[in-house]
Design a protein around this motif. Structure first.
Motif, PDB file in Angstrom:
ATOM      1  N   ARG A 210      21.850  60.384  40.198  1.00  0.00           N
ATOM      2  CA  ARG A 210      20.900  61.237  40.231  1.00  0.00           C
ATOM      3  C   ARG A 210      20.879  62.258  38.962  1.00  0.00           C
ATOM      4  NH1 ARG A 210      23.159  61.606  45.052  1.00  0.00           N
ATOM      5  NH2 ARG A 210      22.047  60.506  46.673  1.00  0.00           N
ATOM      6  N   ASP A 211      22.121  62.160  38.166  1.00  0.00           N
ATOM      7  CA  ASP A 211      22.295  63.056  36.963  1.00  0.00           C
ATOM      8  C   ASP A 211      22.012  62.371  35.891  1.00  0.00           C
ATOM      9  OD1 ASP A 211      24.282  61.359  36.930  1.00  0.00           O
ATOM     10  OD2 ASP A 211      25.958  62.501  36.684  1.00  0.00           O
TER      11      ASP A 211
ATOM     12  N   ASP B 258      17.789  55.788  49.024  1.00  0.00           N
ATOM     13  CA  ASP B 258      17.987  56.817  48.087  1.00  0.00           C
ATOM     14  C   ASP B 258      17.402  56.357  46.711  1.00  0.00           C
ATOM     15  OD1 ASP B 258      18.845  58.716  46.208  1.00  0.00           O
ATOM     16  OD2 ASP B 258      20.956  58.681  47.259  1.00  0.00           O
TER      17      ASP B 258
ATOM     18  N   ALA C 289      16.746  57.751  44.087  1.00  0.00           N
ATOM     19  CA  ALA C 289      17.212  58.261  42.648  1.00  0.00           C
ATOM     20  C   ALA C 289      18.340  57.788  42.224  1.00  0.00           C
ATOM     21  CB  ALA C 289      17.625  59.778  43.459  1.00  0.00           C
ATOM     22  N   ILE C 290      18.981  56.850  42.926  1.00  0.00           N
ATOM     23  CA  ILE C 290      20.094  56.092  42.318  1.00  0.00           C
ATOM     24  C   ILE C 290      19.738  54.608  42.003  1.00  0.00           C
ATOM     25  CG2 ILE C 290      22.515  54.904  42.657  1.00  0.00           C
ATOM     26  CD1 ILE C 290      23.039  57.619  44.829  1.00  0.00           C
TER      27      ILE C 290
END
Length: 89
Positions: free
Chosen positions: A17-18, A74, A76-77
């Motif tokens: 996510r980062d 998820d 985002a990954i």
């Protein structure tokens, strides 16, 4: 998509996510095939990877969800999984 079998030597590349991307190399064990859970209304799948971070050499012993589960739950990954080549140690 590639899904490892028990004992496969694999490379997992994951962007979190980062936004950081990390690659791990190791052996897949405790493989759970992708499919519906027997304990609820959700999908499961993944494996345990015992190996190391390819950039730092740091030991890695962790459970990974399969790419299909990440795409379902998820987004985002981002993750790719492949067999390690003979040159990759």
């Amino acid at each position: 998509m590639f899904f490892p079998s028990e004992g496969d030597r694999i490379v997992v590349t994951r962007t979190g996510r980062d936004g950081r991307t990390t690659s791990y190399i190791g052996t897949a064990t405790e493989v759970t095939p992708y499919g519906p859970s027997t304990m609820g209304n959700f999908w499961v799948g993944g494996w345990r990877l015992t190996g190391r971070d390819m950039a730092t050499g740091e030991t890695k012993d962790s459970y990974f969800a399969c790419t299909e589960v990440l795409e379902r739950y998820d987004r985002a990954i981002h993750q790719t999984v492949r067999l390690a080549t003979a040159d990759e140690k």
